[in-house]
Design a protein around this motif. Structure first.
Motif, mmCIF file in Angstrom:
data_model
loop_
_atom_site.group_PDB
_atom_site.id
_atom_site.type_symbol
_atom_site.label_atom_id
_atom_site.label_comp_id
_atom_site.label_asym_id
_atom_site.label_seq_id
_atom_site.Cartn_x
_atom_site.Cartn_y
_atom_site.Cartn_z
ATOM 1 N N SER A 30 0.830 -1.205 0.000
ATOM 2 C CA SER A 30 0.000 0.000 0.000
ATOM 3 C C SER A 30 0.859 1.248 0.000
ATOM 4 O O SER A 30 0.548 2.242 -0.681
ATOM 5 N N LEU A 31 1.956 1.239 0.747
ATOM 6 C CA LEU A 31 2.871 2.383 0.748
ATOM 7 C C LEU A 31 3.567 2.520 -0.595
ATOM 8 O O LEU A 31 3.812 3.644 -1.072
ATOM 9 N N LEU A 32 3.874 1.403 -1.227
ATOM 10 C CA LEU A 32 4.496 1.446 -2.552
ATOM 11 C C LEU A 32 3.557 2.117 -3.547
ATOM 12 O O LEU A 32 3.965 3.018 -4.304
ATOM 13 N N ARG A 33 2.293 1.710 -3.566
ATOM 14 C CA ARG A 33 1.345 2.263 -4.543
ATOM 15 C C ARG A 33 0.987 3.711 -4.234
ATOM 16 O O ARG A 33 0.656 4.483 -5.142
ATOM 17 N N ALA A 34 1.049 4.107 -2.964
ATOM 18 C CA ALA A 34 0.683 5.472 -2.588
ATOM 19 C C ALA A 34 1.598 6.505 -3.230
ATOM 20 O O ALA A 34 1.168 7.638 -3.511
ATOM 21 N N GLY A 35 2.828 6.155 -3.484
ATOM 22 C CA GLY A 35 3.763 7.115 -4.076
ATOM 23 C C GLY A 35 3.886 7.010 -5.577
ATOM 24 O O GLY A 35 4.750 7.671 -6.174
ATOM 25 N N LEU A 36 3.078 6.159 -6.197
ATOM 26 C CA LEU A 36 3.135 5.983 -7.652
ATOM 27 C C LEU A 36 1.810 6.430 -8.259
ATOM 28 O O LEU A 36 0.759 5.849 -7.978
ATOM 29 N N SER A 37 1.877 7.450 -9.092
ATOM 30 C CA SER A 37 0.652 7.939 -9.731
ATOM 31 C C SER A 37 0.291 7.036 -10.900
ATOM 32 O O SER A 37 1.134 6.330 -11.462
ATOM 33 N N GLU A 38 -0.984 7.077 -11.297
ATOM 34 C CA GLU A 38 -1.464 6.241 -12.392
ATOM 35 C C GLU A 38 -0.829 6.650 -13.712
ATOM 36 O O GLU A 38 -0.629 5.813 -14.608
ATOM 37 N N LEU A 71 2.323 7.833 -14.100
ATOM 38 C CA LEU A 71 3.704 7.355 -14.156
ATOM 39 C C LEU A 71 3.769 5.834 -14.234
ATOM 40 O O LEU A 71 4.482 5.271 -15.073
ATOM 41 N N VAL A 72 3.039 5.174 -13.323
ATOM 42 C CA VAL A 72 3.047 3.704 -13.273
ATOM 43 C C VAL A 72 1.596 3.233 -13.218
ATOM 44 O O VAL A 72 0.957 3.325 -12.165
ATOM 45 N N PRO A 73 1.050 2.738 -14.303
ATOM 46 C CA PRO A 73 -0.341 2.269 -14.276
ATOM 47 C C PRO A 73 -0.486 1.052 -13.368
ATOM 48 O O PRO A 73 0.434 0.232 -13.239
ATOM 49 N N SER A 74 -1.635 0.931 -12.754
ATOM 50 C CA SER A 74 -1.876 -0.177 -11.837
ATOM 51 C C SER A 74 -1.826 -1.522 -12.548
ATOM 52 O O SER A 74 -1.542 -2.552 -11.928
ATOM 53 N N SER A 75 -2.081 -1.522 -13.863
ATOM 54 C CA SER A 75 -2.024 -2.776 -14.617
ATOM 55 C C SER A 75 -0.612 -3.349 -14.677
ATOM 56 O O SER A 75 -0.428 -4.552 -14.921
ATOM 57 N N ALA A 76 0.386 -2.476 -14.478
ATOM 58 C CA ALA A 76 1.771 -2.956 -14.519
ATOM 59 C C ALA A 76 2.134 -3.754 -13.276
ATOM 60 O O ALA A 76 3.028 -4.619 -13.312
ATOM 61 N N LEU A 77 1.456 -3.466 -12.151
ATOM 62 C CA LEU A 77 1.763 -4.147 -10.894
ATOM 63 C C LEU A 77 0.963 -5.447 -10.816
ATOM 64 O O LEU A 77 0.021 -5.592 -10.047
ATOM 65 N N THR A 78 1.353 -6.396 -11.634
ATOM 66 C CA THR A 78 0.710 -7.704 -11.641
ATOM 67 C C THR A 78 1.155 -8.515 -10.425
ATOM 68 O O THR A 78 2.063 -8.117 -9.673
ATOM 69 N N ALA A 79 0.540 -9.682 -10.236
ATOM 70 C CA ALA A 79 0.913 -10.549 -9.118
ATOM 71 C C ALA A 79 2.368 -11.013 -9.249
ATOM 72 O O ALA A 79 3.105 -11.065 -8.260
ATOM 73 N N GLU A 80 2.789 -11.329 -10.468
ATOM 74 C CA GLU A 80 4.180 -11.750 -10.682
ATOM 75 C C GLU A 80 5.148 -10.601 -10.389
ATOM 76 O O GLU A 80 6.201 -10.798 -9.781
ATOM 77 N N ALA A 81 4.789 -9.389 -10.831
ATOM 78 C CA ALA A 81 5.653 -8.235 -10.577
ATOM 79 C C ALA A 81 5.734 -7.932 -9.081
ATOM 80 O O ALA A 81 6.818 -7.621 -8.556
ATOM 81 N N MET A 101 9.960 2.632 -11.220
ATOM 82 C CA MET A 101 9.937 3.623 -12.301
ATOM 83 C C MET A 101 11.091 3.410 -13.272
ATOM 84 O O MET A 101 10.955 3.619 -14.481
ATOM 85 N N LEU A 102 12.259 2.972 -12.762
ATOM 86 C CA LEU A 102 13.395 2.696 -13.636
ATOM 87 C C LEU A 102 13.165 1.440 -14.477
ATOM 88 O O LEU A 102 13.721 1.310 -15.579
ATOM 89 N N ALA A 103 12.344 0.508 -13.961
ATOM 90 C CA ALA A 103 12.170 -0.780 -14.639
ATOM 91 C C ALA A 103 11.083 -0.756 -15.704
ATOM 92 O O ALA A 103 10.972 -1.720 -16.480
ATOM 93 N N LEU A 104 10.258 0.283 -15.794
ATOM 94 C CA LEU A 104 9.178 0.329 -16.785
ATOM 95 C C LEU A 104 9.738 0.318 -18.204
ATOM 96 O O LEU A 104 10.713 1.015 -18.508
#
Length: 479
Positions: free
Chosen positions: A198-206, A208-218, A241-244
């Motif tokens: 939750s803290l990880l997602r709180a600092g990532l805007s949609e 910059l990093v879409p939620s679809s990128a944060l899959t279960a494997e990721a 952000m560097l890995a996108l």
């Protein structure tokens, strides 16, 4: 010290299961990939359980059997077990009852080589243990690299493409019990809840990093990389952000590379190292209690030795490294298994009897003292040592009764009888009583006076035979 070994006792029962077949190829993976990570002792325990698990007879064993077979104290058995559990080679189940505690050990096969090297924790852990050159050689040996399938399209047929069902009367299996389905583990057991997503997602805007990128494997890869490099969720925001890639997706390889680059830039150029949390806790406890250990008495050190050492090793140490005879080993095993006496109490009993009976371990004498301790409810090594001091006189009478009557006292050659250090420690030297000193002084005076009287009597008789009077002798002696 962290006494985690108390979670396991030698008398605890165990049974072994092998849910999945383990092959000779798996033995290579365990020896070359897993042994550098956790050490030789856990792998020895694994192979021992593997050998016992392949037996056709399902017999319950005790952990005392493992201690004798592996020549390990119970603390080492426990440490090896939790190392195997952490690395995914073993699963443990426990059942508590009124009389005995039982464990069931599942011997698990290793991960496939490709899964092992793709796991960021295992691969980096192995890299830090054996170095780059040996790591590359092992990877090349186990991970087969064939021609790339880039540019190809899969045209394999499925089962339904090839086969068609035929209408026949089929038997009903509704009332039959099916075998429990188990899936072979495909990854390292890991607690992903320790990472704050939750803290990880709180600092990532949609944007910059879409939620679809944060899959279960990721997410699984992110949690493992954060644990490996000891990075916070805020640090992992930068890594993500560097890995996108150009398609705003997160691949496992790009996450690994970004985490490694971020670690080198912000922390260290050396690869991260890992050690067992149990061993780390022990080291911290040792650092914090340096002064306490300096003040530790010999008795406390001895109690720790007796509680953490197998009886066969105690017998060997008392005999200056000589191997104990099978009868003595069997006697010690009966005390642990048949009478269910704690390991430290058995060791205290063996040491007391051996050092008080000139290294003789008489079965009847040992069992008589053991029966007395059981009736007294002795549970700890300290209680056993205290009771031995208190009842020492009684035990010596029992020892005398065990021996045949002798007319002559056995010559000891001036050698002092051995006693355990813990027995001598609390035995105070009582000062000699004043009455005893006076009595001894009187007896010495009487013996001296009697000696003088006998001498004068003999002197007088000799002078009479010679016809010489004492006065004449004195006068002649003065001339």
């Amino acid at each position: 010290m962290v006494h985690l070994y108390k979670e396991l006792q030698p008398v605890d029962r165990l049974s072994i299961r092998m849910p999945f077949p383990v092959s000779s190829y798996d033995r290579q993976l365990i020896t070359l990939l897993y042994q550098p990570l956790i050490g030789a002792e856990p792998i020895s325990l694994y192979f021992m359980l593997w050998a016992e698990g392949e037996s056709t007879t399902e017999a319950e064993l005790s952990h005392y059997h493992l201690m004798n077979s592996l020549d390990m104290p119970i603390a080492k058995i426990f440490e090896s077990r939790i190392a195997l559990e952490a690395i995914g080679l073993m699963r443990t189940w426990r059942k508590d009852s009124e009389d005995v505690r039982s464990f069931m050990y599942d011997v698990m096969p290793p991960l496939e080589a490709s899964a092992f090297f793709n796991d960021p924790l295992l691969s980096m852990f192995l890299f830090s243990k054996i170095g780059e050159q040996a790591y590359r050689q092992l990877r090349q040996r186990f991970v087969q690299k064939g021609p790339s399938n880039d540019g190809y399209q899969e045209v394999s047929r499925t089962f339904t493409d090839v086969y068609r069902p035929v209408q026949h009367h089929l038997p009903s299996f509704a009332n039959e019990q099916t075998v429990e389905e188990r899936e072979k583990p495909k990854e390292l057991p890991f607690n992903y809840e320790d990472f704050d997503f939750s803290l990880l997602r709180a600092g990532l805007s949609e944007q910059l990093v879409p939620s679809s990128a944060l899959t279960a494997e990721a997410n699984a890869t992110i949690a493992k990389l954060a644990f490996l490099y000891h990075l916070t969720p805020l640090d992992m925001q930068k890594v993500v952000m560097l890995a996108l890639d150009d398609h705003m997706m997160l691949s496992e390889s790009r996450l690994k590379k970004s985490a490694a680059d971020y670690y080198k830039l912000t922390v260290s150029t050396e690869p991260p190292a890992m050690q067992q949390a149990f061993q780390s806790a022990v080291n911290e406890a040792e650092k914090k209690t340096t002064k306490e250990q300096a003040l530790q008495t010999k008795e406390e050190l001895l109690i720790h030795y007796l509680e953490t050492t197998a009886p066969i090793d105690v017998l060997r140490d008392i005999a200056d490294g000589k191997e104990p005879i099978p009868a003595d080993i069997q006697l010690a095993q009966n005390l642990v298994l048949q009478y269910q006496m704690p390991i430290g109490v058995v060791n205290a009993l063996l040491q007391y009897v051996l050092l008080r009976t000139d290294m003789k371990l008489t079965k009847n004498y040992v069992e008589k003292i053991a029966s007395h301790w059981i009736r007294k409810g002795v549970k700890t090594t300290k209680e056993a040592m205290d009771l031995a001091r208190k009842e020492h006189k009684q035990y010596m009478e029992w020892k005398t009764a065990e021996q045949k009557p002798a007319t002559k006292k056995r010559y000891t050659g001036g050698r002092e009888e051995k006693v355990p250090d813990w027995f001598k420690k609390n035995k105070e030297k009582k000062p000699q009583k004043e009455d005893t000193i006076k009595e001894t002084s009187k007896e010495t005076s009487k013996e001296a006076a009697k000696s003088d009287t006998d001498f004068e009597e003999e002197r007088r008789k000799i002078l009479e035979k010679l016809g010489i009077e004492e006065g004449q002798v004195d006068s002649h002696g003065t001339d």
